[in-house]
Design a protein around this motif. Sequence first.
Motif, PDB file in Angstrom:
ATOM      1  N   PHE A  25       0.832  -1.203   0.000  1.00 49.88           N
ATOM      2  CA  PHE A  25       0.000   0.000   0.000  1.00 49.88           C
ATOM      3  C   PHE A  25       0.868   1.255   0.000  1.00 49.88           C
ATOM      4  N   THR A  26       1.988   1.215   0.739  1.00 49.76           N
ATOM      5  CA  THR A  26       2.877   2.368   0.803  1.00 49.76           C
ATOM      6  C   THR A  26       3.496   2.675  -0.556  1.00 49.76           C
ATOM      7  N   PHE A  27       3.861   1.633  -1.287  1.00 50.98           N
ATOM      8  CA  PHE A  27       4.475   1.834  -2.597  1.00 50.98           C
ATOM      9  C   PHE A  27       3.443   2.119  -3.687  1.00 50.98           C
ATOM     10  N   SER A  28       2.188   1.758  -3.462  1.00 51.91           N
ATOM     11  CA  SER A  28       1.165   1.915  -4.496  1.00 51.91           C
ATOM     12  C   SER A  28       0.800   3.386  -4.677  1.00 51.91           C
ATOM     13  N   GLY A  29       0.510   3.769  -5.898  1.00 49.79           N
ATOM     14  CA  GLY A  29       0.097   5.142  -6.179  1.00 49.79           C
ATOM     15  C   GLY A  29       0.675   5.712  -7.450  1.00 49.79           C
ATOM     16  N   PRO A  30       2.030   5.683  -7.623  1.00 57.03           N
ATOM     17  CA  PRO A  30       2.602   6.282  -8.834  1.00 57.03           C
ATOM     18  C   PRO A  30       2.037   5.705 -10.125  1.00 57.03           C
ATOM     19  N   ALA A  31       1.858   4.392 -10.188  1.00 57.36           N
ATOM     20  CA  ALA A  31       1.373   3.780 -11.431  1.00 57.36           C
ATOM     21  C   ALA A  31      -0.067   4.182 -11.735  1.00 57.36           C
ATOM     22  N   PHE A  32      -0.863   4.447 -10.709  1.00 58.99           N
ATOM     23  CA  PHE A  32      -2.241   4.880 -10.953  1.00 58.99           C
ATOM     24  C   PHE A  32      -2.264   6.300 -11.530  1.00 58.99           C
ATOM     25  N   MET A  33      -1.327   7.146 -11.081  1.00 62.16           N
ATOM     26  CA  MET A  33      -1.240   8.478 -11.672  1.00 62.16           C
ATOM     27  C   MET A  33      -0.804   8.389 -13.129  1.00 62.16           C
ATOM     28  N   VAL A  34       0.029   7.394 -13.432  1.00 62.83           N
ATOM     29  CA  VAL A  34       0.473   7.182 -14.807  1.00 62.83           C
ATOM     30  C   VAL A  34      -0.633   6.562 -15.652  1.00 62.83           C
ATOM     31  N   SER A  35      -1.431   5.670 -15.046  1.00 59.87           N
ATOM     32  CA  SER A  35      -2.404   4.879 -15.805  1.00 59.87           C
ATOM     33  C   SER A  35      -3.459   5.737 -16.495  1.00 59.87           C
ATOM     34  N   VAL A  36      -3.736   6.923 -15.956  1.00 54.56           N
ATOM     35  CA  VAL A  36      -4.784   7.750 -16.566  1.00 54.56           C
ATOM     36  C   VAL A  36      -4.401   8.175 -17.980  1.00 54.56           C
ATOM     37  N   GLY A  37      -3.085   8.205 -18.263  1.00 49.14           N
ATOM     38  CA  GLY A  37      -2.652   8.527 -19.613  1.00 49.14           C
ATOM     39  C   GLY A  37      -2.992   7.455 -20.626  1.00 49.14           C
ATOM     40  N   TYR A  38      -3.282   6.255 -20.132  1.00 47.64           N
ATOM     41  CA  TYR A  38      -3.613   5.142 -21.017  1.00 47.64           C
ATOM     42  C   TYR A  38      -5.117   4.998 -21.242  1.00 47.64           C
ATOM     43  N   MET A  39      -5.871   5.867 -20.604  1.00 47.05           N
ATOM     44  CA  MET A  39      -7.321   5.844 -20.828  1.00 47.05           C
ATOM     45  C   MET A  39      -7.835   7.240 -21.146  1.00 47.05           C
ATOM     46  N   ASP A  40      -6.939   8.071 -21.676  1.00 47.45           N
ATOM     47  CA  ASP A  40      -7.320   9.448 -21.964  1.00 47.45           C
ATOM     48  C   ASP A  40      -8.195   9.502 -23.219  1.00 47.45           C
ATOM     49  N   PRO A  41      -8.850  10.626 -23.479  1.00 51.57           N
ATOM     50  CA  PRO A  41      -9.775  10.723 -24.623  1.00 51.57           C
ATOM     51  C   PRO A  41      -9.132  10.424 -25.970  1.00 51.57           C
ATOM     52  N   GLY A  42      -7.816  10.568 -26.071  1.00 55.04           N
ATOM     53  CA  GLY A  42      -7.165  10.278 -27.337  1.00 55.04           C
ATOM     54  C   GLY A  42      -7.261   8.818 -27.752  1.00 55.04           C
ATOM     55  N   ASN A  43      -7.474   7.911 -26.769  1.00 58.47           N
ATOM     56  CA  ASN A  43      -7.593   6.478 -27.084  1.00 58.47           C
ATOM     57  C   ASN A  43      -9.019   6.067 -27.415  1.00 58.47           C
ATOM     58  N   TRP A  44      -9.985   6.905 -27.064  1.00 61.09           N
ATOM     59  CA  TRP A  44     -11.377   6.495 -27.175  1.00 61.09           C
ATOM     60  C   TRP A  44     -11.804   6.278 -28.627  1.00 61.09           C
ATOM     61  N   ALA A  45     -11.354   7.160 -29.524  1.00 61.31           N
ATOM     62  CA  ALA A  45     -11.806   7.082 -30.920  1.00 61.31           C
ATOM     63  C   ALA A  45     -11.402   5.767 -31.563  1.00 61.31           C
ATOM     64  N   THR A  46     -10.141   5.329 -31.348  1.00 63.47           N
ATOM     65  CA  THR A  46      -9.700   4.061 -31.941  1.00 63.47           C
ATOM     66  C   THR A  46     -10.433   2.875 -31.322  1.00 63.47           C
ATOM     67  N   ASP A  47     -10.698   2.929 -30.015  1.00 65.72           N
ATOM     68  CA  ASP A  47     -11.439   1.841 -29.366  1.00 65.72           C
ATOM     69  C   ASP A  47     -12.869   1.753 -29.898  1.00 65.72           C
ATOM     70  N   ILE A  48     -13.513   2.905 -30.052  1.00 65.72           N
ATOM     71  CA  ILE A  48     -14.882   2.936 -30.570  1.00 65.72           C
ATOM     72  C   ILE A  48     -14.922   2.424 -32.002  1.00 65.72           C
ATOM     73  N   ALA A  49     -13.978   2.901 -32.831  1.00 65.87           N
ATOM     74  CA  ALA A  49     -13.940   2.455 -34.228  1.00 65.87           C
ATOM     75  C   ALA A  49     -13.669   0.961 -34.320  1.00 65.87           C
ATOM     76  N   GLY A  50     -12.773   0.447 -33.484  1.00 70.11           N
ATOM     77  CA  GLY A  50     -12.465  -0.978 -33.503  1.00 70.11           C
ATOM     78  C   GLY A  50     -13.657  -1.845 -33.152  1.00 70.11           C
ATOM     79  N   GLY A  51     -14.391  -1.456 -32.105  1.00 73.87           N
ATOM     80  CA  GLY A  51     -15.562  -2.233 -31.709  1.00 73.87           C
ATOM     81  C   GLY A  51     -16.703  -2.114 -32.688  1.00 73.87           C
ATOM     82  N   ALA A  52     -16.924  -0.910 -33.223  1.00 71.60           N
ATOM     83  CA  ALA A  52     -18.044  -0.694 -34.149  1.00 71.60           C
ATOM     84  C   ALA A  52     -17.843  -1.437 -35.461  1.00 71.60           C
TER      85      ALA A  52
END
Length: 630
Positions: A25-52
């Motif tokens: 728990f003490t070490f946890s945190g930095p990766a979650f701050m980083v992870s938001v960059g992997y779900m930012d709006p820039g990824n949504w369009a390709t995910d939507i197009a791929g599924g559709a």
Amino acid sequence: MSKSLGEVHSSVNLKPQSNFWVRLFTFSGPAFMVSVGYMDPGNWATDIAGGAQFGYKLIWVILLANLMAVLFQTLSARLGIVYGKDLAQACRDHYPKPINFILWIVCEIAIAACDLAEVLGSAIGLYILFGIPLLWGVLITTFDVLILMTLMSFGIRKMEAFILSLVVTIGICFGLEMILSKPQLGQIFTGFLPTSLNSEALFIALGIIGATVMPHNLYLHSALVQSRFVKKTNEGIKEANKFNFIDSVVALNSAFFVNAAILILAASVFFTSGHSDIASIIDAHALLAPLLGSSIAPIAFGIALLAAGQSSTITGTFAGQIVMEGFVGLKMRPWLRRLTTRLLAIIPAVIVIKISGDHAVDSLLILSQVILSIQLPFALIPLLHFTSSKQMMGKFASNKIIETFAWIASLLIITLNVKLVFDTILLNISAPTAIGYFTRFFLIPMSAILLPLLLYLVSEPFIKKDKITKIIYGRRKDFSITTPFTNAMGLTKIGIALEGNKERDEQIIFGAMQIIKTMKASIYLIHCVQTVTAHFIGEMVEDDETLKMKDYLNEFAEKLEKENFSVHTIITGGEPQNEIIKIAKKQNLELIIAGSHGHRFISDLIYGSTINGVRQALKLPVLAIPVSKK
């Protein structure tokens, strides 16, 4: 060179003899701050197009991209833990100044492009939830600097908790979307199996993989992990690497869930209903309510989008400050850094939307991903070289298996990104639009200029055999006190604020000695460290950087003690103005002495005006010693 994130460097301590879960728990945190960059709006369009367009068939592509992200972010964290510096600082140690300057400029452009995606995502979220026009939504995002300033005052652990709450919000929203859309579980599991791809599916897959790994996250992660106290022993470093790997796996799998959920939502709603041409975020939102028969689905979609935009905005600001300080040693007030980056993103967005209308938003999102694609190799290649170097990493250097997988993954991603850039240029080079002009007059010249730099970075370790050395914060040379003291006001407690620069601090000390008499005055030498997260804590911990600064102050203290002063040294972190005021009140100081640089309006905005703020807040004399630039 100062430590990365100086104020929080080693500031999160482990409880003695704590169990596995407490330490995790003490070490946890930095990766979650980083992870938001992997779900930012820039990824949504390709995910939507791929599924559709292809249903559930491309889930394995998102999984592959996520595995690559885990690998690279783990290497980034390992660099910060073992080498003790972030990726930008490591580049500054190793490459010549001209190369570092170019790397910094390229990185700044990429961060502005990333912020463009957050701006558009937040604007679309405001449009979805409140019906605010996109142009006004883009302008409103300028004021999120106020949110950032508020959050920074609460500390790094609370900041991490806030980011985690946004990630959880996004996850809950898409969990709800999954329930409402009733996807076919059998086909979801089948989607994890790699399949052959036709040309159209391959194009979408390239976009998914190419847009996944965010270059600024590699700089960010290598800095954030240094906020944990790590014993510089083999056992301590090994433990830190282990817990940060777990942190990365858990956090980035959260990002995988979000990206997979977007694709699954598009597959279960649009693909099955025959709306395979959906690729726009706005169009996807508009069709959710009629196709699902629920008014909750589009609201949850909008909330998730707004949360994704805001969370990525916060981490993007830190990444920007890290690369600015790491590459060129330039420090800027956080709110001004945030505002500058945001304006660089808003101006092109406003121009394009004003000229081409709201439908140009999707083109802008794609363009932001293309710019990120250009910058990615210039972060990946140094990271792989550094983490495989025995001279930098010692026994923790990547072994041959990890090194091989890392290079294969990076070459794949770089190849896909180069193809994405090339395809974008071909598509827009003749277009009589704002995107077309941008392609002809910026994208093409930038790509041509950076190609030689890319070749240099790849070949540099093979043509340069000299050892990589760390820049050590060395001890200062002795100075002699020659200026006589005079009896001024009979003061007994005097605070002298030093800046950490020998030439300027000597001028401050010499100027102070012209009015201070060698009676029984107690001198308080004060130094305030100010870097990217200076607002997180007010008292410095006993880390390596603090000890080195104490050595620096003690050299001044020894000279003053020979002049019959009682000298105390105080090191703190945060805004110098606020910290000096706190120390003056706590120690009941009777006089404050600090350097004056002759800043005017613009310089005050960038660097701050310490003297004026201290003078207005305290009812005691404040002496400004003129300091010349050296």
